[in-house]
Write a protein that holds these residues in place. Structure first.
Motif, PDB file in Angstrom:
ATOM      1  N   ASP A 482       0.822  -1.222   0.000  1.00 14.45           N
ATOM      2  CA  ASP A 482       0.000   0.000   0.000  1.00 14.45           C
ATOM      3  C   ASP A 482       0.852   1.266   0.000  1.00 14.45           C
ATOM      4  N   ASN A 483       2.165   1.127   0.262  1.00 24.53           N
ATOM      5  CA  ASN A 483       3.050   2.291   0.281  1.00 24.53           C
ATOM      6  C   ASN A 483       3.485   2.737  -1.113  1.00 24.53           C
ATOM      7  N   ALA A 484       3.109   1.985  -2.134  1.00 27.04           N
ATOM      8  CA  ALA A 484       3.508   2.337  -3.504  1.00 27.04           C
ATOM      9  C   ALA A 484       2.922   3.686  -3.897  1.00 27.04           C
ATOM     10  N   SER A 485       3.818   4.591  -4.287  1.00 24.44           N
ATOM     11  CA  SER A 485       3.381   5.940  -4.693  1.00 24.44           C
ATOM     12  C   SER A 485       4.533   6.620  -5.409  1.00 24.44           C
ATOM     13  N   GLU A 486       4.211   7.736  -6.052  1.00 21.67           N
ATOM     14  CA  GLU A 486       5.265   8.525  -6.708  1.00 21.67           C
ATOM     15  C   GLU A 486       6.244   9.061  -5.668  1.00 21.67           C
ATOM     16  N   GLU A 487       5.710   9.428  -4.496  1.00 18.16           N
ATOM     17  CA  GLU A 487       6.580   9.939  -3.435  1.00 18.16           C
ATOM     18  C   GLU A 487       7.566   8.862  -2.978  1.00 18.16           C
ATOM     19  N   MET A 488       7.119   7.619  -2.915  1.00 14.33           N
ATOM     20  CA  MET A 488       8.001   6.526  -2.519  1.00 14.33           C
ATOM     21  C   MET A 488       9.100   6.305  -3.569  1.00 14.33           C
ATOM     22  N   LYS A 489       8.732   6.416  -4.840  1.00 13.94           N
ATOM     23  CA  LYS A 489       9.744   6.273  -5.893  1.00 13.94           C
ATOM     24  C   LYS A 489      10.859   7.309  -5.721  1.00 13.94           C
ATOM     25  N   VAL A 490      10.455   8.546  -5.526  1.00 16.47           N
ATOM     26  CA  VAL A 490      11.445   9.630  -5.372  1.00 16.47           C
ATOM     27  C   VAL A 490      12.295   9.404  -4.127  1.00 16.47           C
ATOM     28  N   ALA A 491      11.660   8.956  -3.046  1.00 15.07           N
ATOM     29  CA  ALA A 491      12.394   8.729  -1.798  1.00 15.07           C
ATOM     30  C   ALA A 491      13.439   7.628  -1.979  1.00 15.07           C
ATOM     31  N   ILE A 492      13.061   6.552  -2.684  1.00 14.38           N
ATOM     32  CA  ILE A 492      14.009   5.458  -2.921  1.00 14.38           C
ATOM     33  C   ILE A 492      15.170   5.938  -3.806  1.00 14.38           C
ATOM     34  N   GLN A 493      14.863   6.740  -4.827  1.00 13.46           N
ATOM     35  CA  GLN A 493      15.915   7.248  -5.709  1.00 13.46           C
ATOM     36  C   GLN A 493      16.893   8.142  -4.958  1.00 13.46           C
ATOM     37  N   GLN A 494      16.364   9.013  -4.114  1.00 13.43           N
ATOM     38  CA  GLN A 494      17.236   9.908  -3.340  1.00 13.43           C
ATOM     39  C   GLN A 494      18.088   9.111  -2.357  1.00 13.43           C
ATOM     40  N   TRP A 495      17.476   8.136  -1.710  1.00 13.42           N
ATOM     41  CA  TRP A 495      18.209   7.270  -0.771  1.00 13.42           C
ATOM     42  C   TRP A 495      19.347   6.544  -1.490  1.00 13.42           C
ATOM     43  N   PHE A 496      19.055   6.013  -2.673  1.00 14.94           N
ATOM     44  CA  PHE A 496      20.061   5.262  -3.428  1.00 14.94           C
ATOM     45  C   PHE A 496      21.266   6.138  -3.730  1.00 14.94           C
ATOM     46  N   LYS A 497      21.008   7.365  -4.173  1.00 17.52           N
ATOM     47  CA  LYS A 497      22.109   8.260  -4.569  1.00 17.52           C
ATOM     48  C   LYS A 497      22.984   8.666  -3.395  1.00 17.52           C
ATOM     49  N   GLU A 498      22.465   8.511  -2.193  1.00 17.72           N
ATOM     50  CA  GLU A 498      23.254   8.867  -1.009  1.00 17.72           C
ATOM     51  C   GLU A 498      24.197   7.753  -0.572  1.00 17.72           C
ATOM     52  N   ILE A 499      23.914   6.513  -0.958  1.00 19.26           N
ATOM     53  CA  ILE A 499      24.751   5.409  -0.483  1.00 19.26           C
ATOM     54  C   ILE A 499      25.481   4.680  -1.603  1.00 19.26           C
TER      55      ILE A 499
END
Length: 529
Positions: A482-499
């Motif tokens: 149920d957490n699937a959303s455009e906001e979740m996509k952006v959050a995962i992308q930003q998280w990835f770029k940090e690590i």
């Protein structure tokens, strides 16, 4: 006689029966003495033969002569031995953008008897730690501008990090002698280790000898470029890529030419450099050639005589657009970290637009089926190549057996060969994603994503893209769907770029309820593609 005091690299080489066949080494241009330090041909001989005042490296802000580079490399070599306690055979990591001090450090490591492990500036601490642990790296040089991630590295192998750019290394160099007695390497002493894509898991370490470094300078440049001392090279690939190392350091210096280094290259800066500094040879990826074509009318590029593209296949439309805009023919090529540099390419007299080219001097290639048999003309199959260089994975017998078959290097690319001997790219034979010239392993992206606390499963594939060639696409199963959303996509992308290195992040994310799998649980990526 051992090659080095620290014999890690040579003890980690695959046995001779697992290495590829080497051919053409009996040709005069590939004859090398038993004792050889490649720095002498690339740098020291220019000084001894009276060419020290010739320009070697340019940037937008500085100019170094061969004498300048020679003296700085010698001083850094003294620092390595006298102050940092380097033992011959120790691995030395270099973390830097393309700049003159990185080149000086590169030569200094070889002068002192070390083994170079050059990395790309975008790598994060986790990836750097993996590299350091795999190669048991004891020393590192790091540009002060990139110190943040370096400080986060935690490894028991790393004994000393030395920063430069108004920092410790610059101070230690002061007062050091400007001459240095080079370590007496053997021609088949390991000189550099290049990491293939996959540094978040267990990466593959490719190794190359001192003689390999000189061999490639006799191959592609003579076949495709015909370099002269008055040539000025430039390009966008990082020196941490062997493509960039060859095109921006080894080739120009082998022929006494000069290089123009750009720390943060962009199409505009490449064009500016070509115009202002009369560049004659430019190396970059198809993505950049596509953008440069749209801007070239605003610049004077009349000095440019050779254009080289590699890193991913060159679309015919890009070749045609550039040729129509400039009258210049882009030289396409395919190489591999395992082979050190380009082995199939073309020159202006021997070129078919759209084809990658033919096997260049020092190499032979063929297209084979899964049984190792050569296929008929124009039938797609696996690309096999052998020549003056070849795959020598360290500590990876399993991968070595997968890459080398019956003495041939199997690159993982699908090609066809026409009746005239020209090779045409068809597809990657594995899950490598080549985006804007960067090699990105699908598995390495997945391994990062799977550390996210909200992701249950994922599978990564490459999607065709007109701008980048391919983009990384991640199919993700969330723990809480149920957490699937455009906001979740952006959050995962930003998280990835940090690590992890930002160029690896998934530009496309699809949330799915489940991944297609075989009965044994293996993900069927071909269905996602």
């Amino acid at each position: 006689m051992k090659h080095y005091e620290d014999n890690f690299a040579h003890e980690s080489l695959p046995s001779l029966d697992l290495q590829p066949d080497y051919v053409f080494l009996d040709l005069p241009e590939f004859q090398r003495p038993e004792m050889l330090n490649c720095v002498e041909k690339l740098l020291d001989n220019h000084i001894q033969e009276g060419r020290g005042d010739a320009i070697c490296i340019r940037t937008f802000d500085s100019t170094w002569s061969y004498q300048d580079l020679y003296e700085k490399a010698n001083q850094i070599a003294h620092v390595l031995v006298d102050d940092l306690g380097l033992k011959s055979g120790n691995r030395v990591l270099i973390r830097s953008a393309n700049n003159p001090m990185m080149v000086a450090c590169w030569f200094a490591v070889l002068k002192a008897g070390g083994i170079v492990v050059a990395t790309m500036p975008l790598l994060r601490s986790k990836e750097l730690t993996t590299i350091i642990d795999c190669a048991e790296i004891s020393h590192a040089f790091c540009d002060k501008d990139l110190e943040g991630e370096m400080h986060l590295v935690k490894s028991n192998f790393l004994k000393k990090v030395c920063f430069y750019r108004n920092s410790e290394l610059d101070e230690l160099m002061q007062g050091k002698p400007k001459t240095f007695s080079n370590y007496h390497s053997k021609s088949d002493s390991v000189a550099l280790i290049g990491f293939t894509s996959g540094t978040t898991g267990l990466p593959k370490m490719t190794s190359h000898y001192h003689k390999d470094i000189l061999h490639i300078c006799e191959a592609f440049p003579n076949y495709s470029l015909q370099p002269k001392p008055n040539d000025i090279f430039t390009g966008s690939p990082p020196l941490g890529f062997t493509f960039g190392l060859g095109g921006l350091v080894l080739f120009p210096m082998y022929f006494g030419a000069s290089t123009f280094l750009i720390e943060k290259p962009s199409p505009d800066l490449l064009l500016q450099a070509i115009q202002e500094h009369k560049i004659t040879v430019c190396f970059t990826a198809p993505t950049a050639w596509r953008v440069i074509t749209t801007k070239v009318k605003d610049f004077d590029i009349s000095s440019l005589r050779k254009c080289v593209s590699a890193g991913e296949t060159l679309p015919l439309a890009v070749w045609n657009d550039w040729y129509n805009a400039t009258g210049l023919k882009i030289i396409d090529g395919i190489g591999a970290t395992e082979m050190l540099h380009i082995f199939i390419s073309s020159n202006e007299e021997n070129m078919k637009p759209g084809a990658t080219g033919v096997a260049i001097s020092g190499y032979e290639a063929k297209v084979i089926n899964n049984n190792g048999m050569e296929v008929p003309p124009n039938e797609p199959g696996r690309l096999a190549v052998r020549g003056i260089t070849g795959c020598k994975y360290l500590k990876r017998v399993d991968k070595q057996k997968g890459y080398v078959e019956n003495g041939w290097n199997i690159t993982g690319d699908i090609f066809r060969q026409d009746e005239e001997g020209y090779f045409w790219f068809v597809a990657r034979g594995d899950d490598m994603i080549i985006s804007s010239g960067y090699n990105i392993g699908a598995v390495e992206v997945e391994s990062v994503l799977l550390t996210h606390d909200k992701i249950s499963e994922c599978a990564v594939v490459g999607l065709p893209d007109t701008e980048r060639g391919m983009v990384v696409c991640a199919h993700i199963v969330l723990k809480e769907k149920d957490n699937a959303s455009e906001e979740m996509k952006v959050a995962i992308q930003q998280w990835f770029k940090e690590i992890a290195a930002p160029y690896k992040y998934p530009r496309v994310i699809n949330f799915v309820n489940e991944l297609p799998k075989t009965e044994t649980g293996k993900i069927q990526r071909y269905k996602l593609k």
